[in-house]
Write an enzyme that holds these catalytic residues in place. Structure first.
Site, mmCIF file in Angstrom:
data_model
loop_
_atom_site.group_PDB
_atom_site.id
_atom_site.type_symbol
_atom_site.label_atom_id
_atom_site.label_comp_id
_atom_site.label_asym_id
_atom_site.label_seq_id
_atom_site.Cartn_x
_atom_site.Cartn_y
_atom_site.Cartn_z
ATOM 1 N N SER A 1 53.805 97.299 47.457
ATOM 2 C CA SER A 1 53.821 96.187 46.522
ATOM 3 C C SER A 1 53.883 94.881 47.311
ATOM 4 O O SER A 1 52.987 94.622 48.110
ATOM 5 C CB SER A 1 54.984 96.338 45.540
ATOM 6 O OG SER A 1 54.803 95.503 44.422
ATOM 7 N N ASP B 1 47.256 102.329 38.845
ATOM 8 C CA ASP B 1 48.022 101.118 39.132
ATOM 9 C C ASP B 1 47.274 99.916 38.569
ATOM 10 O O ASP B 1 46.228 99.532 39.085
ATOM 11 C CB ASP B 1 48.218 100.959 40.643
ATOM 12 C CG ASP B 1 49.098 99.778 40.993
ATOM 13 O OD1 ASP B 1 49.564 99.074 40.070
ATOM 14 O OD2 ASP B 1 49.332 99.545 42.193
ATOM 15 N N HIS C 1 51.718 102.462 40.114
ATOM 16 C CA HIS C 1 52.221 101.642 41.216
ATOM 17 C C HIS C 1 53.210 102.426 42.076
ATOM 18 O O HIS C 1 53.540 102.001 43.173
ATOM 19 C CB HIS C 1 52.884 100.399 40.623
ATOM 20 C CG HIS C 1 53.034 99.254 41.579
ATOM 21 N ND1 HIS C 1 51.978 98.707 42.283
ATOM 22 C CD2 HIS C 1 54.124 98.531 41.949
ATOM 23 C CE1 HIS C 1 52.408 97.708 43.035
ATOM 24 N NE2 HIS C 1 53.698 97.586 42.856
#
Length: 682
Positions: free
Chosen positions: A540, A622, A654
């Site tokens: 991320s 995602d 994600h």
């Protein structure tokens, strides 16, 4: 305002448990061990404080999923051991709630009940269609259910609309969101319904509480039971709801509403004046005061959560923890309504605190460890679920004198024979001459220097704190022979709101400086780290930083692991779903309004400098940082002739959640790191 904490500490209790459970021959922790661990859910207490009940997940490796049973522990008997309460192999029993002597739980798209003392489970509901969650009223005569249904649905009865023949499968949209987190918008909203409980059952499809409101309650994608609560008398429901409509992808405005449980009147917005987030409404046991968590700045999802209280008779509202520079994560009332129990990040820990409801004075109740769940009994018993970097969740009782007593050792057998690493903390002067904290995780029994796994956390407003993880587990990297180093760079939580805010418009600035100085500080302080043999890894925001490091710190690492990271800030600004996040982080405007704010920290601008071998990982589901960002990064690496590898999970978002995928993830990541560091195979 912060009171001192006494021992025994969580770490000492854990150490004692490990000594008692571990035989002489020890080995290192592996991802196979982590996959097999039992996972306890949130604690639930009976009102008399005698029974602790929880759901526990066991991994079904063959089916590649978790399976859930209900467990209980008699807290009135010294030395009592946990026993199964409900464990039907054909059902997943989850989400227990104790009302009186009855335990309610979910299984097979229905709500069930069972006596806490044991007995035959009974099905409570019979409505059709799935649901997201439930809460039984403290009075025991109603149950609140939230479920995805068409907007304005009067009951839980599922819609029966049928498409004409040969209509096609294309989806059409007229406004955002078209997709959120990992799901495409399907025209439904999470809504509240109430069913009466008569003689232990709740028949029929219930009645909608707020059919005219168009938003999701609980909010999506992460809202849950903490956003919905009953008044103590069971006559009123309080809930949080996000502002809907075209503004939704740009708004963090959740409001608190109240509505009669019999749906006899329309909902009332209690926090309409605040255009930022208001959430987690909780009424005091005496029914006089509503508490909730409030942010101040619209559009900022990582603003400080302040504990706020409202006198329900007069409407007077007070920001109770305004002077305490910590952001509260959860709250529960004490049974006497004179204080509240809250959790908050605090310098790499997540302790339990008590807040005085009259003056806001804060007292810390636990020391080391991450408190992940709290249950408070009507007679004052407090049980927490708590974990650390070297231990998964177990349950602990927090006493009146702030002493902490261990109640369970759920994974004693699973962890027997495993030699956990040691954790050493350090601090240094980082960017802006601020004190920055980090930790180094050292493999037990390591001889000589070990290669470094330099892990960068996501968020970016998060923390590499003292907590257990099933996705990025520092102990697993240590078990593979790496010294893991993590730094809480500017933007991290637990150090005051100004430190958290410092990353805005600064993604590649102060955080990178902190990481550079932090790695130098760690290798200078810990002689067992091989400073010349390091790999960097992150997901991320941490994945973004990996792409940034490729171009801005290209000569430091032997390899990089980048998971779900931003590669091109321009594309990200138009591809992501929650626009408020990306726009806030780059100054508050859309890309077309201020492109330079995005381009200043855009990794794609420095691809001409990329040369560090990189493993790229992404999930096709995602929608937060779409997999196209990973494909683009891999393309750049390949065109630059940089050694690179791409791992794509078609069924992950994600995060990587499925057991088999998690094992594959670690095999690929550790294999990539071993290849470039020369770490010997295990």
């Amino acid at each position: 305002m912060l009171a001192a904490m006494k021992k025994p500490s969580f770490a000492s209790l854990l150490a004692l448990a490990v000594v008692l459970a571990t035989p002489a021959a020890a080995r290192q922790l592996s991802i196979d061990d982590v996959t097999r661990l039992s996972r306890v859910g949130a604690p639930a207490l009976s009102s008399d404080g005698r029974w602790l009940v929880w759901a526990q997940r066991e991994t079904d490796v063959a089916a590649d999923r978790g399976r859930y049973d209900l467990w209980k522990l008699d807290l009135s008997r010294a030395g009592a051991q946990p026993v199964k309460l409900v464990a039907d192999p054909q059902r997943d029993e989850n989400d227990p709630q104790v009302i009186g002597t009855t335990v309610y739980f979910t299984a097979n798209d229905a709500i069930w009940s069972v006596p806490v003392a044991g007995g035959e489970p009974r099905r409570v509901t019979d409505f059709k269609g799935g649901f997201g969650g439930y809460k039984v009223a403290p009075s025991g005569d109603r149950v609140l259910v939230w479920a995805d249904r068409r907007p304005g649905a009067p009951t839980l009865e599922p819609a029966t609309d049928k498409k004409p023949a040969n209509a096609g499968v294309g989806r059409t949209y007229d406004q955002l969101f078209v997709r959120h987190w990992d799901a495409w918008a399907d025209g439904t909203r999470s809504q509240l319904f109430v069913l009466p409980i008569v003689d232990g059952v709740a028949r029929g499809n219930g009645r909608a509480l707020a059919p005219a409101l168009l938003g999701d309650t609980p909010s999506k994608p992460f809202g849950g039971a903490e956003e919905v609560n009953w008044s103590p008398d069971g006559r009123t429901v309080y809930f949080a709801l996000r502002e809907p409509g075209r503004i939704e992808p740009l708004s963090t405005n959740l409001d608190i509403f109240s509505v009669p449980a019999d749906a006899g009147a329309a909902p009332v917005n209690l926090t309409g004046a605040n255009k930022a987030t208001d959430t987690q409404p909780t009424v005091s046991p005496d029914g006089r005061t509503l508490a909730w968590l409030a942010m101040r700045r619209p559009g900022y999802e990582a603003d400080r959560f302040v504990l706020t209280v409202r006198d329900l008779a007069t409407g007077k509202t007070v920001s109770l923890t305004e002077r305490w520079d910590r952001s509260i994560a959860s709250l529960q009332w004490a049974p006497d309504s004179r204080s509240l129990y809250v959790t908050a990040d605090d310098v790499q820990e997540t302790p339990l605190f008590r807040v005085d409801a009259a003056n806001g004075q804060v007292t810390r109740l636990t020391a080391e460890g991450h408190v992940s769940g709290v249950a408070v009994g009507a007679r004052g018993a407090i049980v927490v679920a708590m974990n650390s970097l070297t231990a998964p969740d177990d349950f602990y009782r927090v006493g009146a004198a702030r002493n902490v007593a261990r109640l369970t050792s759920v994974n004693a057998a699973n962890l027997a024979g495993i030699d956990m690493p040691t954790v050493e903390r350090f601090s240094f002067k980082g960017a802006n001459d601020d004190t920055v904290w980090g930790y180094a995780v050292r493999p037990q029994g390591a001889a000589g220097k070990v290669p470094i796994a330099f892990m960068v956390h996501g968020g970016p407003q998060g923390s590499s704190n003292n907590s257990w993880s099933y996705r990025w587990n520092p102990a697993v990297f240590a078990g593979a022979g790496y010294g893991l180093v993590a730094v809480d760079f500017h933007g991290s939580t637990g150090y005051g709101q100004a430190f958290t805010d410092a990353i805005r418009n600064n993604w590649g600035g102060w955080p990178l400086e902190d990481l550079q100085k932090g790695l130098a500080a760690a290798t200078g302080q810990f002689a067992w780290l091989d400073a010349d043999n390091a790999c960097a890894l992150g997901a991320s925001y941490g994945g973004y930083m990996m792409n940034w490091i490729e171009g801005r710190w290209p000569d430091r690492f032997k390899c990089i692991v980048q998971h779900d990271g931003v590669f091109d800030a321009r594309a990200m600004a138009y591809e992501t779903e929650e626009l408020w996040f990306d726009e806030w982080e780059h100054g508050g405007k859309a890309y077309f309004e201020d492109p330079q704010a995005f381009e200043k920290w855009n990794p794609v601008q420095y691809v001409d400098r990329w040369k560090t071998p990189q493993l790229v990982i992404t999930g096709e589901k995602d929608f937060r940082i779409p997999y196209t960002q990973g494909l683009a990064a891999f393309t750049a690496l390949q065109r630059r002739d940089v050694p690179s590898r791409l791992l794509v999970f078609p069924n992950e978002n994600h995060w990587v959640l499925k057991p088999a995928n998690s094992r594959q993830w670690y095999r690929e990541v550790l294999g990539w790191m071993d290849r470039w560091t020369g770490n010997p195979p295990r």
